[in-house]
Each structure stands twice: as C-alpha cells, then as structure tokens.
Design an enzyme around this catalytic site. Structure first.
Site, PDB file in Angstrom:
ATOM      1  N   THR A 146     -27.812  75.906 -34.011  1.00  0.00           N
ATOM      2  CA  THR A 146     -29.123  76.531 -34.276  1.00  0.00           C
ATOM      3  C   THR A 146     -29.140  77.855 -33.505  1.00  0.00           C
ATOM      4  OG1 THR A 146     -30.112  75.180 -32.516  1.00  0.00           O
ATOM      5  CG2 THR A 146     -30.381  74.400 -34.775  1.00  0.00           C
ATOM      6  N   LYS A 168     -24.071  70.382 -30.328  1.00  0.00           N
ATOM      7  CA  LYS A 168     -24.900  71.583 -30.459  1.00  0.00           C
ATOM      8  C   LYS A 168     -26.062  71.449 -29.493  1.00  0.00           C
ATOM      9  CE  LYS A 168     -28.339  72.390 -32.084  1.00  0.00           C
ATOM     10  NZ  LYS A 168     -29.772  72.411 -31.577  1.00  0.00           N
ATOM     11  N   THR A 179     -32.892  70.626 -29.107  1.00  0.00           N
ATOM     12  CA  THR A 179     -32.239  69.390 -29.484  1.00  0.00           C
ATOM     13  C   THR A 179     -30.761  69.443 -29.140  1.00  0.00           C
ATOM     14  OG1 THR A 179     -33.753  68.871 -31.228  1.00  0.00           O
ATOM     15  CG2 THR A 179     -31.532  68.016 -31.460  1.00  0.00           C
TER      16      THR A 179
END
Lengths: 383, 383
Positions: A146, A168, A179
C-alpha cells in the site's frame, strides 16, 4: 524468493483494478501439498475486518489450500455485506482451484469503511489463478503493497527444507501503524499445532515488538503454511528459530520502511523484574511522541525517557534507573550521568538502553521517530 | 485578575535570570489569611520532580502560606541535590516572609535533568518578595510561561466570595504534554479537607480530560488556597461548581495554546456502560496519532476512530457503534453511514461523537491535532 522459495508453493501477483492506476493489487498463494497444515495470528483489535473474521474461522480447521490477498481496500467496517464479499472471494478462489472455500484464507489492506469493487476482484482471482507459478513470489509480494515503498521478502535455508515469507505494512501486529499482512511458507512437514506454537512464539518476539506509532490495525494477519513437499520432519527448535529469523527479517524491513521515519529506534530494556515489565516499559517509551520528536531532532533527551518510564506499572525505583543513548550513560541513578554532548545522534539507528536495576529480564521494542513527513503522509490523504 | 482577585492574596512575577534573556521566570503567591487552608493534586507519574515530592509533603499538613514557582528548569531527575535545591528555595521564601518552610509549596517547570541556578533563584525570591502586591496576579501568571504563547488566567465571582486562578502548560494533569502548573485561590473560608474534595472532583472532570499528546509530566501540580478573607463559609456544591468552572476555563486555554495545534478536538463518548468506559474510549481515540493526523488534514476518517475504539476494554459491540464528526453520523452500526462529504471539517473546533450503544454514561476528552509544527516544536530544541 519470497513465499515460492519452499517447494510445493505457487503464487501470482496481478493488477485487478482494485486500486486506481495499473499497480498490482491482488496476490494469490497456493499450497500444492502434499500437506496443507497451517496456522495464523491475527490483530488483537476488537474491531476486526471481514477477512480477519473469515480467516480466523478457516484457520480453526488448521488447513489452508490458498491465501488470496488484496491491497486497495481493507474491507473493514463494511457490515454484513463486507463479510459476504470476503466469502464470495474465497468461493471464487475455491472454484478456480477446484477446491473448498473452507481452506482459503483472505487478507485485505487499504482504506477502512469502503466496500471492495467485487467484479474487478473476482475477475482478478481468475486472472491470478491463470498466472500461478513457482516464480510468482515476487509479484505476489509486490501486489500487497500500500504505502510500502518496497516489497518485503525473506528466505532462510535449513537442513533439508526452506522457510520463505513476504509482508506488507509499516508497523506491527498489534498495535500497528498500518495493516500488516505476512505470509510465511515452508516445505517442511509439520502439524498445524506445531505451526501454531512456532508462529505465536516467533511473532511475539518480532512483529509484536515493533511499535511504530502505537496504532492497531483492524486487518493484521500473519499466516504460516507448510506444504511438506521437502519430505522432512524438522527439528522443532531449529524450525522455530528459522521462522523467527524470517519474521525478524521482515519486521526489520517494515520498520525501515515506516511511513515518514528518519530514525530506527531500538528501546532496549534491561534489568527488569520480568519480561512483561521490560516489554511494558519498552512499549511506553516507544510511544512517547515527545521522545520520538526529540530523537528526530537528534536531541538525546533522557528526561523524556524517564518521564515515560514513570507512567508504567513496572517494578523500579526512580533513583536507580540508568539510561544510555547510543552507548553513553547520560542518566545514572535517575539523575544526570555522563556528558550528553558525547552522544552521537547522527546515525539512522538509535539505541536507547534503559536499566531498571530491578532484575535480570530484558526486551527490546523497535520504533521510529516522529517526523513532519509522518504527519504529512497521514494527513494528506485517507488510508 | 488571576490569583490576586480574591481578598487576602498578594503576588509578584519577576525576571530572576533563571531563563536566559530578560523574561519573567519567578512567581510568588502569598496567602495573608486569616485562613491558610490548602489542597493539592499532583502528577501520577512515578518519576516525580523534587518540587512535587516537596509540595506533596507540605500539603499533607493542609496549610499553605505561599507558593513559589519558577520556569526555566523543572528540577526533575536531579537527585538528592535537586531536592536540597527545592528545600533551600522554600527556606528562602520562609525567611523573607518570616514564616515556616513547612507551609511553602514549590513548583518548577522547564527542562528535565538540569540543576537550577540557585544563586539567581534565591536572589529572585528576595526581589519577588519586595514586589508582592494585590495587583501582582498578572505578572505571576506571565512568569510561569514556558512554551505558552499567552498567560492563562481565570476568575469567577460567587455569592460573597471569589475564585481566581492562573495556569501554564499545554496539556493535562496526567498525562500531560508539557508540565501543567495551576494555582487557584479563593477568599471563602473552607477546611483543607473540603478544598481537597472539591479540587479532586474539579480536576478529574477538567484537566484530567485534556490529552494533548498522551505524555505525562514529572512536575504537574494544581494547588487550591483559601484565605477566608471574605469571611464567608460557602455552600460547598456552589463552591465546587465555581472551582470547576475556573479549572475548565483554564483547561480550555491550555488546549487552545497546545504546542503546534491547528484544531481543538472534542472526543465525546456517549452510550457507554460506565463513565470509566467513556473516559477510556475517549482517551484512546484522543491518543491515536493516525486520527490526529487525519483531523489535521481535514479528513473525517471514522475508520481510524473505530480502529482506536477496538483497542479498548470498554463494553461495546463493533456492529452497534455509531460515529459522528461535526454532527454528521458517518458511521452507523459499525459500517458506512451518512455521506462523509457532508462533514464540514474547516472549523478549528472538531467534535467527534462516539455512541457505544452500551449504556447511559458519557464523558468528553479534549485533544488537538498532530501537526508538523508539533514535531518541529518538540524536536528543534530541548524542553
């Protein structure tokens, strides 16, 4: 190398059109066996995204055929419809693999509170299935990014088997900046109970000790899948060590890539009465915005360290605490110690050592400094 | 008006040379009686500055003749020598007032971990004593400023008596952004036990519900002194209300002046199962750096609100939580509610309302946004 380094795994990472633009946003990781043993660790946040609720349920069976992951949307706080979307995603993966949805984990990351574009996502699953390959690990790691500026992958070789992983995020399992998703694979042969024990131990000492900004995501997920394709029953201690090394390696990559950080700070607590005390003190110090600003400004402000330590319930006497920054003991017995001008604050890595003089236990929490760039990244757009 | 509005008090604020430059840095507030009843509330930080340790001891007697306050140095983490410095300061005040050091409170604010320049400070006490006057309240309020851009004073008139106050800081009693010092005076006649009860209730609902950055100072002190000079035994409920109004007024001034803030955020929790739950949820949301950044960016990011609520132990069901920002219910039943584009984020005041749908209790926590200016102010120099 990533998740396809171990035998028995194929992966793909494609652009499904979930994100705007043509960046990859959908990853599929498939375990071709012979074993499907798996374990998972999830966010401690009570507000859990639909894919977390789904995957927790799936993992209660201890088996995973595949993991489907998307960036571009967290599918959190989306109500019963969001859960149906996750379910439909797992069903689609099951369909293209001719398998059962009950062994498909789903992970999502991105903005909270928005439904996923399901048509694009389901078409993407079909496309990804067509591109599954033994070389797909890198593309899969790329597809789950992201705000990550780089893909995070890791790989360790052991005696007759391998452990690979991708992740990630720029935070920690719980709490988390953003996250954190992580998939770890191995071709060793283990039971799901063994995997669960190993994974909990490894994450507790790695991802759980990252605390970039004290915030906890609704979507954090770490999965461990074993194909058994190497035909090796590993020594459990050695296997645990390898998994922890992969987790530590990925955790380090997350920290270095934390949003807007200019310093990587290790808060090392020693002389604690218990490991819990050490973790509590480390975490509290790592969350002091005032201290994180000071480190950003290359100011070895040990007063802010002590002020944070003083808010904990750990066993210590204020007049017996010692603090070193980058090896210089600038606070001794709770008061002024060595000359603070001796502290070299220029390196990117900063180590704050806190000696509580209360016992023999220790723990290290990793965090980053607080910068104007962090504020900018987290105020200039929704995430 | 400040602390000298009520009868029976004199004050002074002078430049003693504790700070560099010629800014005021020493304040003296004297109670000329006939009563000396007093109460105090102090930081919950276990690492307490020498003046806090001293003043707590003094207040155990329930009487105060005077308070001496300095900016330019916190006298925290200064070891036994620091405590001796505080003791010497109180002795000096006692000497110039021809009174007992055991009824002199001491407050300090500034950098942690440095000894105070005692020669300048003691000479300053002598000078301040010579300038004590019934008009000295404003100068005293000015002298205790550190990063405060303005003096904070307040004043309420009641039936036959008055309540006045001054404060410095940009945070809360516990935790606090920067040290918060506050002196409140009244010419009503009350016992120290009554003052203690009133002060604890007032601070619990005012200063304790400010949380600008989650950090807790080593020096926070709130003192309440009653001279009895008005000769009035007040109604205790009315008196408590007046003290709370003065505290609330000063708390609001602290918040508006918080370091680097561009928004004043009220986190209003309703529908909680208990007031403790409401406070826990409000405080946790108020401490989310991600949310504070979003508000700074004028992004009504309710997902970050829910993610923070989910980390608490409060009674709630994720799918029954509602969130409004500036009156628009953009999250209903834990999922998307009204159109977020309807939220006007431009005003400086932002209200986040969280309905836990779990009971009838409520509480409001006040905080500020997280800005690049905050980072700059707290990284560019030691404080």
């Amino acid at each position: 190398m990533s998740v396809t380094a171990p035998l028995g795994f194929r992966a793909a990472g494609i652009a499904a059109g979930i994100k705007s633009g043509d960046a990859r946003d959908l990853a599929l990781v498939v375990n071709d066996g012979p074993s499907r043993a798996a374990a998972g660790v999830f966010t401690a946040n009570r507000v859990k995204a639909a894919p977390v609720l789904w995957s927790q349920q799936v993992l209660s069976g201890g088996r995973l055929r595949a993991v489907v992951l998307n960036s571009g949307g967290a599918n959190a706080c989306t109500g019963p419809e969001g859960f149906q979307d996750t379910h439909a995603t797992a069903e689609k993966v099951a369909e293209v693999l001719d398998d059962s949805a009950g062994e498909i984990a789903v992970c999502s990351t991105g903005l909270i509170g928005e439904r996923l574009p399901m048509e694009a996502l389901l078409t993407g699953v079909q496309t990804a299935a067509g591109q599954l390959s033994r070389d797909g690990g890198l593309a899969a790691a790329d597809a789950i990014r992201t705000t990550d500026t780089v893909s995070k992958i890791s790989f360790k070789r052991a005696d007759g088997y391998m452990v690979g992983g991708m992740a990630k995020g720029a935070g920690m399992l719980a709490p988390a900046l953003a996250t954190m998703l992580c998939v770890i694979t191995t071709d060793a042969d283990l039971t799901s109970e063994e995997l669960d024990t190993v994974l909990r131990a490894a994450t507790a000492r790695t991802f759980d000790r990252l605390d970039s900004d004290g915030c906890m995501s609704t979507n954090d997920t770490v999965l461990l899948l074993a194909s058994g394709a190497a035909g090796v029953r590993p020594d459990l201690a050695e296997f645990g060590q390898k998994v922890q090394e992969v987790c530590a390696d990925l955790a380090r990559q997350l920290l270095v890539d934390a949003e807007g950080a200019s310093k990587a700070i290790a808060v090392e607590v020693v002389g604690a009465a218990s490991e819990d005390d050490a973790v509590e003190v480390g975490r509290t110090v790592a969350r002091s915005n005032l201290l994180k600003c000071a480190i950003h400004g290359e100011d070895p402000n040990w007063g802010r360290v002590l002020a944070a330590v003083g808010t904990t319930k750990a066993v210590f006497e204020p007049d017996r605490v010692n603090v070193a920054i980058n090896g210089i003991w600038i606070c001794r017995d709770g008061a002024v110690g060595d000359d603070r001008s001796k502290v070299d604050m220029r390196p990117r890595d900063v180590t704050i050592t806190i000696d509580l003089s209360a016992g023999r236990h220790s723990a290290t929490i990793h965090t980053t400094d607080l910068t104007a760039e962090y504020v900018h990244e987290n105020s200039a757009y929704s995430s």
